[in-house]
Design an enzyme around this catalytic site. Structure first.
Site, PDB file in Angstrom:
ATOM      1  N   SER A 183       0.820  -1.219   0.000  1.00  0.00           N
ATOM      2  CA  SER A 183       0.000   0.000   0.000  1.00  0.00           C
ATOM      3  C   SER A 183       0.850   1.264   0.000  1.00  0.00           C
ATOM      4  O   SER A 183       1.701   1.461   0.871  1.00  0.00           O
ATOM      5  CB  SER A 183      -0.910   0.016   1.232  1.00  0.00           C
ATOM      6  OG  SER A 183      -1.834  -1.035   1.190  1.00  0.00           O
TER       7      SER A 183
ATOM      8  N   HIS B 180      -4.896  -9.797  -1.347  1.00  0.00           N
ATOM      9  CA  HIS B 180      -5.005 -10.036   0.091  1.00  0.00           C
ATOM     10  C   HIS B 180      -6.041 -11.112   0.390  1.00  0.00           C
ATOM     11  O   HIS B 180      -7.044 -11.245  -0.321  1.00  0.00           O
ATOM     12  CB  HIS B 180      -5.415  -8.749   0.827  1.00  0.00           C
ATOM     13  CG  HIS B 180      -4.490  -7.597   0.610  1.00  0.00           C
ATOM     14  ND1 HIS B 180      -4.564  -6.801  -0.518  1.00  0.00           N
ATOM     15  CD2 HIS B 180      -3.490  -7.086   1.375  1.00  0.00           C
ATOM     16  CE1 HIS B 180      -3.633  -5.858  -0.437  1.00  0.00           C
ATOM     17  NE2 HIS B 180      -2.972  -6.018   0.694  1.00  0.00           N
TER      18      HIS B 180
ATOM     19  N   MET C 170      -1.681  -7.148   7.170  1.00  0.00           N
ATOM     20  CA  MET C 170      -2.647  -8.059   6.547  1.00  0.00           C
ATOM     21  C   MET C 170      -2.122  -8.690   5.263  1.00  0.00           C
ATOM     22  O   MET C 170      -2.896  -9.036   4.377  1.00  0.00           O
ATOM     23  CB  MET C 170      -3.947  -7.288   6.247  1.00  0.00           C
ATOM     24  CG  MET C 170      -4.551  -6.608   7.453  1.00  0.00           C
ATOM     25  SD  MET C 170      -5.944  -5.533   6.971  1.00  0.00           S
ATOM     26  CE  MET C 170      -6.162  -4.571   8.490  1.00  0.00           C
ATOM     27  N   SER C 171      -0.804  -8.844   5.149  1.00  0.00           N
ATOM     28  CA  SER C 171      -0.240  -9.381   3.900  1.00  0.00           C
ATOM     29  C   SER C 171       1.084 -10.071   4.175  1.00  0.00           C
ATOM     30  O   SER C 171       1.409 -10.414   5.303  1.00  0.00           O
ATOM     31  CB  SER C 171      -0.046  -8.237   2.887  1.00  0.00           C
ATOM     32  OG  SER C 171       0.973  -7.356   3.330  1.00  0.00           O
TER      33      SER C 171
ATOM     34  N   HIS D 274      -7.243   4.001   6.778  1.00  0.00           N
ATOM     35  CA  HIS D 274      -6.384   3.631   5.652  1.00  0.00           C
ATOM     36  C   HIS D 274      -5.780   4.870   4.987  1.00  0.00           C
ATOM     37  O   HIS D 274      -4.691   4.809   4.406  1.00  0.00           O
ATOM     38  CB  HIS D 274      -7.189   2.832   4.622  1.00  0.00           C
ATOM     39  CG  HIS D 274      -6.339   2.259   3.520  1.00  0.00           C
ATOM     40  ND1 HIS D 274      -5.356   1.312   3.737  1.00  0.00           N
ATOM     41  CD2 HIS D 274      -6.317   2.510   2.180  1.00  0.00           C
ATOM     42  CE1 HIS D 274      -4.773   1.015   2.589  1.00  0.00           C
ATOM     43  NE2 HIS D 274      -5.333   1.720   1.631  1.00  0.00           N
TER      44      HIS D 274
ATOM     45  N   ALA E 189       2.839  -2.067   4.121  1.00  0.00           N
ATOM     46  CA  ALA E 189       2.532  -1.032   5.100  1.00  0.00           C
ATOM     47  C   ALA E 189       2.034  -1.751   6.346  1.00  0.00           C
ATOM     48  O   ALA E 189       1.204  -2.659   6.249  1.00  0.00           O
ATOM     49  CB  ALA E 189       1.463  -0.094   4.556  1.00  0.00           C
TER      50      ALA E 189
ATOM     51  N   TYR F 154      -8.120 -10.950   2.770  1.00  0.00           N
ATOM     52  CA  TYR F 154      -9.393 -10.313   3.144  1.00  0.00           C
ATOM     53  C   TYR F 154     -10.233  -9.895   1.938  1.00  0.00           C
ATOM     54  O   TYR F 154     -11.415  -9.576   2.079  1.00  0.00           O
ATOM     55  CB  TYR F 154      -9.164  -9.106   4.060  1.00  0.00           C
ATOM     56  CG  TYR F 154      -8.396  -7.951   3.455  1.00  0.00           C
ATOM     57  CD1 TYR F 154      -8.960  -7.110   2.502  1.00  0.00           C
ATOM     58  CD2 TYR F 154      -7.093  -7.679   3.862  1.00  0.00           C
ATOM     59  CE1 TYR F 154      -8.257  -6.062   1.949  1.00  0.00           C
ATOM     60  CE2 TYR F 154      -6.382  -6.621   3.325  1.00  0.00           C
ATOM     61  CZ  TYR F 154      -6.963  -5.826   2.372  1.00  0.00           C
ATOM     62  OH  TYR F 154      -6.258  -4.784   1.835  1.00  0.00           O
ATOM     63  N   GLU F 155      -9.641  -9.914   0.759  1.00  0.00           N
ATOM     64  CA  GLU F 155     -10.419  -9.600  -0.443  1.00  0.00           C
ATOM     65  C   GLU F 155     -11.305 -10.776  -0.861  1.00  0.00           C
ATOM     66  O   GLU F 155     -12.104 -10.641  -1.786  1.00  0.00           O
ATOM     67  CB  GLU F 155      -9.487  -9.212  -1.591  1.00  0.00           C
ATOM     68  CG  GLU F 155      -8.741  -7.912  -1.369  1.00  0.00           C
ATOM     69  CD  GLU F 155      -7.757  -7.616  -2.488  1.00  0.00           C
ATOM     70  OE1 GLU F 155      -8.202  -7.114  -3.541  1.00  0.00           O
ATOM     71  OE2 GLU F 155      -6.554  -7.893  -2.329  1.00  0.00           O
TER      72      GLU F 155
ATOM     73  N   ASN G 128       1.619   3.688  10.772  1.00  0.00           N
ATOM     74  CA  ASN G 128       0.830   4.189  11.907  1.00  0.00           C
ATOM     75  C   ASN G 128       1.161   3.326  13.117  1.00  0.00           C
ATOM     76  O   ASN G 128       1.682   2.215  12.975  1.00  0.00           O
ATOM     77  CB  ASN G 128      -0.676   4.089  11.601  1.00  0.00           C
ATOM     78  CG  ASN G 128      -1.088   2.680  11.228  1.00  0.00           C
ATOM     79  OD1 ASN G 128      -0.950   2.263  10.073  1.00  0.00           O
ATOM     80  ND2 ASN G 128      -1.573   1.914  12.194  1.00  0.00           N
TER      81      ASN G 128
ATOM     82  N   HIS H  81      -3.646   0.455  -5.169  1.00  0.00           N
ATOM     83  CA  HIS H  81      -2.913  -0.635  -5.820  1.00  0.00           C
ATOM     84  C   HIS H  81      -3.236  -0.595  -7.314  1.00  0.00           C
ATOM     85  O   HIS H  81      -4.382  -0.797  -7.708  1.00  0.00           O
ATOM     86  CB  HIS H  81      -3.325  -1.984  -5.233  1.00  0.00           C
ATOM     87  CG  HIS H  81      -2.805  -2.223  -3.846  1.00  0.00           C
ATOM     88  ND1 HIS H  81      -2.026  -3.315  -3.530  1.00  0.00           N
ATOM     89  CD2 HIS H  81      -2.948  -1.519  -2.706  1.00  0.00           C
ATOM     90  CE1 HIS H  81      -1.723  -3.268  -2.240  1.00  0.00           C
ATOM     91  NE2 HIS H  81      -2.274  -2.193  -1.727  1.00  0.00           N
TER      92      HIS H  81
END
Length: 272
Positions: free
Chosen positions: A30, A83, A211-212, A247, A113, A85-86, A235, A61
């Site tokens: 990201s 990902h 998350m990746s 995000h 990220a 989560y997609e 963050n 992306h």
């Protein structure tokens, strides 16, 4: 069509459109996609055009492969990733790594990220990933093992190449960038972690959460590809600062450190 056939179909489609053999792969997370703009003599292929490829749905992306030269080395970069989560399976998430291997890639730089769980970190820090914790309770290697792709039980004791980590350290020193080092914890997402989950991550040894990355690294190791991982701490994770997570902040911080990050990866590629 089985996995091997899918890989070979995608590989052949890409090979027909390029005139180099890529040696180094890059997965750009990201806000880090602009690094692909540094690639020279580039050929761009949209994921949507490649047989069997998923399509990235995350804002920021671009969703394309960029193949060419970076600091004189032949590279193939994913400008945007997939990902869990997609809604993709982990086999689908990691499919591009399989194709990179089939194209000749022997080393891969994986970026992301991430939220800082280590309280000594600050937004904008770059962290070399020394190890990871898979907290998604799933694995891209579950199911039939294809011996042509790798062993049934791959060793993960050196998931992130010690040799490449040392190159990362020296490269950062060469250009005056201070790096953090630590362990990345993979969470399935897409919701951000709760304060209690971040406390748990710290307790278990996690320095950053995201998350990746981990699925791709597992598959790269399965395929005997050396891995270097770098997290951009965009963050502080939930509960460390009294503010909600967004995000938008991830993208803004990535953009703020973009120049430094690009400089680092260019130097690493030069020294590999």
């Amino acid at each position: 069509m089985n996995l091997l056939d899918k890989i070979n179909t995608s590989r052949d489609f890409i090979k027909e459109r390029i005139n180099i053999k890529p040696d180094i792969g890059m997965i750009l997370g990201s806000g880090l996609g602009p690094l692909a703009e540094e690639i020279e003599e580039d050929i761009r292929i949209k994921y949507s055009d490649i047989p069997n490829f998923p399509v990235s749905t995350v804002k920021g992306h671009k969703g394309q492969l960029v193949i060419g030269k970076l600091n004189g080395k032949n590279v193939i970069a994913m400008q945007g990733r997939f990902h869990y989560y997609e809604g993709y399976t982990l086999e689908e998430v990691t499919f591009p790594v399989r194709v990179m291997k089939a194209l000749g890639v022997s080393k891969i730089i994986v970026t992301n990220a991430a939220g800082g769980a280590n309280e000594s970190f600050e937004p904008g820090d770059l962290m070399l990933i020394e190890d990871h914790i898979n907290f998604a309770f799933d694995n891209p290697l579950i199911g039939k093992n294809h011996d042509e792709l790798g062993p049934r039980f791959p060793d993960m004791s050196n998931a992130y190449s010690n040799e490449l980590i040392e190159i990362g350290r020296k490269s950062a020193k060469n250009i005056g960038i201070k790096l953090k080092e630590g362990t990345y914890m993979f969470m399935p997402g897409p919701s951000y972690e709760t304060p209690s989950e971040v406390k748990m991550a710290r307790f278990l040894g996690g320095d950053a959460v995201g998350m990746s990355t981990v699925p791709e690294v597992i598959v790269a190791n399965h395929g005997n590809i050396d891995v270097l991982g770098i997290s951009c701490i965009t963050n502080m994770a939930s509960g460390i600062l009294e503010q909600p997570l967004d995000h938008k902040e991830v993208i803004e911080t990535s953009e703020r450190v973009r120049e430094q990050f690009i400089k680092l990866v260019r130097e690493i590629v030069k020294n590999i």
